[in-house]
Design a protein around this motif. Structure first.
Motif, mmCIF file in Angstrom:
data_model
loop_
_atom_site.group_PDB
_atom_site.id
_atom_site.type_symbol
_atom_site.label_atom_id
_atom_site.label_comp_id
_atom_site.label_asym_id
_atom_site.label_seq_id
_atom_site.Cartn_x
_atom_site.Cartn_y
_atom_site.Cartn_z
ATOM 1 N N THR A 151 0.827 -1.206 0.000
ATOM 2 C CA THR A 151 0.000 0.000 0.000
ATOM 3 C C THR A 151 0.862 1.257 0.000
ATOM 4 N N ASP A 152 0.675 2.113 -0.996
ATOM 5 C CA ASP A 152 1.431 3.360 -1.134
ATOM 6 C C ASP A 152 2.944 3.119 -1.100
ATOM 7 N N ARG A 153 3.379 2.011 -1.688
ATOM 8 C CA ARG A 153 4.795 1.646 -1.570
ATOM 9 C C ARG A 153 5.731 2.658 -2.228
ATOM 10 N N GLY B 230 1.505 -5.180 -5.952
ATOM 11 C CA GLY B 230 0.800 -3.961 -6.297
ATOM 12 C C GLY B 230 -0.281 -3.549 -5.322
ATOM 13 N N PHE B 231 -0.730 -4.487 -4.489
ATOM 14 C CA PHE B 231 -1.748 -4.140 -3.494
ATOM 15 C C PHE B 231 -1.643 -5.134 -2.344
ATOM 16 N N ASP B 232 -2.108 -4.708 -1.184
ATOM 17 C CA ASP B 232 -2.151 -5.584 -0.021
ATOM 18 C C ASP B 232 -3.511 -6.255 0.076
ATOM 19 N N ALA C 208 14.694 0.036 -2.355
ATOM 20 C CA ALA C 208 13.236 0.017 -2.419
ATOM 21 C C ALA C 208 12.661 1.372 -2.791
ATOM 22 N N TYR C 209 11.370 1.368 -3.124
ATOM 23 C CA TYR C 209 10.641 2.610 -3.386
ATOM 24 C C TYR C 209 10.449 3.442 -2.115
ATOM 25 N N ASN C 210 10.139 2.749 -1.023
ATOM 26 C CA ASN C 210 9.643 3.415 0.171
ATOM 27 C C ASN C 210 10.704 4.258 0.862
ATOM 28 N N ARG D 19 -1.496 9.301 6.924
ATOM 29 C CA ARG D 19 -0.845 10.556 6.554
ATOM 30 C C ARG D 19 0.572 10.316 6.019
ATOM 31 N N GLY D 20 0.670 9.261 5.234
ATOM 32 C CA GLY D 20 1.947 8.970 4.582
ATOM 33 C C GLY D 20 2.933 8.183 5.403
#
Length: 858
Positions: free
Chosen positions: A195-197, A615-617, A232-234, A710-711
């Motif tokens: 989620t929001d990775r 792509g999704f959890d 990673a992206y995060n 909130r991110g």
């Protein structure tokens, strides 16, 4: 070392001389050319090549030239480096069925073997596949942890335990690199949910970061010396990982001595200066990235020094030297010494059955246990479930490859059973919300056409999914491609209304048996280009067909657009199909009748790509559709019901006490059905043990928060994930970490300890050969200081796989690593060995501890 100083790989290689490794870890090239000499040759070649490059050429080497490759520089003898997904097979440059791949079982299945040696052999096969496809670097393995069972990419990671993850990952990396192919261990670090990775800021305190999430990477770097790491992206603690100087430059390179290439996850790099100074070497994919021309501009503007660029280029050139892409220097592995001639199908079958976990195996009617099934004692078997005919053999997303063939559970059992055993199939309950890709009964090809109808290329299709990402077939470009036709024949198995589904963003025209069944423009939903490509809206039509009557099928696709931005070729559309079906109630009734009439019922339940994929959890742990109801109804009419769970990660099994046998197959790879028949019929025992805890209900799981607020996503549980947390819970899981049954019984006879190892003797007390995973857990000293950091009740400190004949005793000697006695102290920014007398437990699982002893840590 300052940023401007060159990194000398000879200094790192000198710490790991070949003579210091056990004989089993040595390979022929280590003996022919000493590590130090080879490293010195690589260093010299890298410096010669670097000296011949100007700034613009240097920065080009740090940026992908397309989806999967780095540019060649013929003037210095540098060939183009080719990278490829994925962890269970080697896709190659094109994400299509044009060049099929061996599909091994999923990473959770590999980890369930608890066998780093088998992981190493899997690595040898993947290196063989990579060489066949012209690939130099494999974008794997994934060693993030199972923090929560809701993690969408759970199936692509190994375990909830860092020691088991690191051991399997190290075996995998060794195997691939012994084959002369590089690895990129991913995703460094904290990519434990989807989620929001791309943007999430994972807040992880120093102690769990070190003891859990960094630990597998550290072990792999120290033991297997990977040639690459993927960031990673995060974000972690406020900094995106592609710019995280503290973790990449200071920890990964500084503390651990990593000398390989740090490559971004695809499109993850965001800022030119921060990425370079953060320790990123390569920004992928190209041709437009934050490196390349923007980096040259930053150097000329004085924002970064050219010496900083040189350090990154050195590492890219070293990777080229190691993989044989730099002339004038021997590769890290002599081509004559790489493992060859590996039977991919045989190994896929072996890994599958070694990873199957038998969760439950009770007696039937007071007689013998439900498994294995004796073919001589049964006359009929009902095989039930959509997953029995269309097995889900691999996970969705970047782990996807296209095998040449797949053995379904139904096919595997029919092939293995003697002629006198009748096999009856019933679907029972449909778990999918989208139709499966057309495969059974279809023979398909993809034809790539120019605007004038000219044939540009033609490729065979494994199924009805046409996909190309990062490159089109030879002769096809964005400029000349106008349409693609999926054409071929179909021979129906059943008479009645067959359902077809088309999906793609653009114009789609489906012709079945000479009649146009669908012709429309299909617009995408949303603005996310990846979602438009990977998950286009599905449209369905029906056609009345006759069993055995051969018909022609064609799906013409005119894409709305080609590619995912400049330089990234991409195309996707699909043809789905399902046979005539009864209404859902009637489907279940038919399955119940089949089960009631059979001696044994084998029910295959499965997850789908709609609920378990990259792509999704996941939103819950329930099996999709009415599969739970199906199992309960079948079990009520047949006491000899065996349930096979085809999922990559935990699912709720509310009926588990109603059936005598539950077998977990994970995502079992292309030989799924053959391996399943081996185990169900007793030719081999299931060898797996759970690498992660299975909850009875999602609400019982210790960590269920994967959605940022909130991110931010706070890892507030600290070091208490997985079995470490379950031990603090008043609720027991359905099945504990390390659990798994075989077809024999084991007695634990003795346990002896030394300060740095444990010797355990076990005996096969059954009547057939077997394999046992001996697990060693440590428990904290009773006299630990009150102000000491809180530790789990026990934690995995080591393990070993042993085999024995009936009545035979075997001994396993298991090292106790120094780190097992240590905790991370943030105040001193280092590891502290906690002294005292520890309890040592030899166990069949974390909840089934057989012998105890003591060891003193001074």
């Amino acid at each position: 070392m300052t940023d401007a100083q060159p990194h000398d790989p000879a200094r790192d290689d000198a710490r790991h001389p070949a003579r210091d490794r056990p004989e089993s870890d040595r390979t022929p090239e280590n003996d022919q050319i000493p590590d130090n000499d080879r490293a010195a040759a690589h260093t010299a070649a890298v410096e010669r090549a670097l000296a011949a490059l100007d700034l613009d050429t240097k920065v080009r080497l740090l940026s992908g030239q397309d989806m999967w490759t780095l540019p060649a520089v013929p003037g210095i003898g540098l060939r183009s480096l080719v990278m490829s997904d994925g962890p269970i097979g080697v896709r190659g440059r094109q994400w299509s069925a044009e060049d099929p791949s061996i599909a091994l079982p999923g990473p959770t299945a590999l980890a369930a073997t608890w066998d780093p040696g088998l992981a190493r052999r899997a690595g040898h096969l993947l290196a063989q596949e990579a060489r066949r496809k012209g690939v130099h670097v494999l974008l794997a393995p994934t060693v993030n942890l199972h923090r929560s069972p809701l993690g969408g990419r759970h199936f692509e990671c190994y375990s909830e335990d860092p020691l088991l993850t690191g051991a399997i990952g190290a075996g995998y990396v060794r195997g691939v690199q012994e084959g002369g192919v590089g690895t990129t261990v991913k995703h460094f670090v904290g990519n434990d949910a989807e989620t929001d990775r791309l943007t999430v800021d994972n807040r992880i305190a120093p102690r769990p970061l070190r003891e859990l999430y960094l630990a597998p990477f550290e072990r792999i770097v120290e033991e297997a010396r990977p040639w690459g790491i993927m960031t990673a992206y995060n974000q972690v603690n406020g900094s995106t990982m592609t710019e995280h100087r503290s973790l990449v430059h200071d920890v990964l390179r500084g503390e651990w001595g990593f000398d390989g290439v740090n490559v971004s996850d695809w499109t993850a790099a965001r800022d030119t200066v921060r990425a370079l100074r953060g320790g990123l070497d390569v920004a992928m994919p190209g041709p437009r990235t934050v490196f390349g021309a923007p980096l040259a501009e930053a150097v000329r503007a004085g924002q970064v020094a050219e010496a900083e660029v040189d350090d990154a280029v050195r590492r890219v050139l070293l990777l080229a030297a190691r993989t044989g892409c730099l002339d004038g220097v021997p590769a890290a592995v002599d081509p004559a010494d790489v493992p060859r001639g590996i039977d991919g199908r045989a190994l896929a079958r072996e890994v599958a059955r070694r990873g199957f976990v038998l969760l439950r195996n009770e007696s039937v009617g007071g007689a013998r246990r439900a498994l294995p099934i004796d073919p001589a004692a049964v006359r009929s078997i009902a095989v039930i479930g959509a997953g029995a005919r269309e097995a889900r053999v691999l996970g969705g997303g970047s782990a996807t490859v296209y095998p040449e063939s797949v053995v379904s559970p139904l096919e595997g059992l029919r092939t293995a059973l003697p002629d006198h055993v009748e096999v009856v199939y019933a679907a029972g309950a449909e778990p999918r919300t989208r139709l499966p890709h057309a495969r059974e009964g279809f023979t398909l090809r993809a034809r790539y056409l120019a605007a004038d109808g000219r044939l540009l290329a033609e490729t065979p299709q494994f199924d009805g999914q046409v996909r190309a990402t990062g490159g089109f077939p030879a002769g096809v470009t964005r400029q000349n491609l106008a349409a693609v036709e999926l054409t071929g024949s179909f021979t129906p198995r059943l008479t009645g209304g067959h359902t077809f589904a088309v999906a793609g963003s653009g114009e789609l025209r489906l012709t079945v048996g000479g009649s146009v069944r669908f012709d429309d423009h299909c617009a995408p939903e949303g603005n996310d280009p990846f979602e438009m490509l990977m998950h286009p809206v599905e449209r369905r039509v029906t056609a009345e067909l006759t069993a055995g009557e051969h018909i022609e099928v064609a799906l013409r696709f005119v894409p709305l657009r080609l590619g995912l931005g400049e330089g990234i070729d991409a195309l996707y559309f699909s043809l789905g199909h399902s046979e005539p079906q009864l209404d859902p109630d009637a489907e279940i009734e038919e399955a119940v009748r089949a089960a009631a009439a059979a001696d044994v019922a084998v029910v295959v339940v499965a997850t789908t790509e709609e609920v378990e994929s990259e792509g999704f959890d996941r939103g819950d742990l329930r099996l999709p559709g009415r599969q739970d109801e199906l199992v309960t109804r079948v079990a009520a009419v047949n006491p000899h019901t065996v349930v096979v769970v085809n999922s990559g990660s935990p699912v709720e099994l509310p009926w588990r006490a109603e059936v005598p046998a539950v077998l977990l197959s994970w995502f079992p790879g292309q030989e799924a059905g053959a391996a399943l028949a081996d185990v169900l019929l007793g030719a081999h025992e299931p060898g797996g043990r759970l690498p992660t805890t299975w909850p009875a209900r999602l609400d019982d799981a210790p960590v269920t928060t994967v959605t940022p607020s909130r991110g931010r996503l706070d890892y507030s549980e600290g070091v208490f994930i997985g079995y470490r947390a379950w031990q603090r819970s008043a609720v027991a899981p359905a099945y504990p970490f390390g659990h798994g049954l075989g077809y024999t019984d084991w007695e634990y006879e003795s346990l002896d300890t030394t300060p740095d190892s444990v010797r355990v003797r076990v005996r096969n007390a059954g009547d057939r050969p077997g394999r046992e995973v001996v697990q060693i857990y440590l428990a904290s000293p009773a006299d630990t200081a009150p102000d000491a950091p809180e530790r789990p009740a026990r934690w995995l400190a080591g393990f070993a796989v042993v085999e024995a004949a009936p009545g035979e005793s075997v001994e396993a000697e298991i090292p106790l690593p120094d780190r097992a006695f240590a905790v991370w102290e943030e105040k001193d920014r280092g590891w502290r060995r906690v002294e005292g007398v520890y309890t040592v437990e030899a166990a069949h699982s974390v909840a089934d501890r057989r012998l105890t002893g003591e060891v003193t840590a001074g």
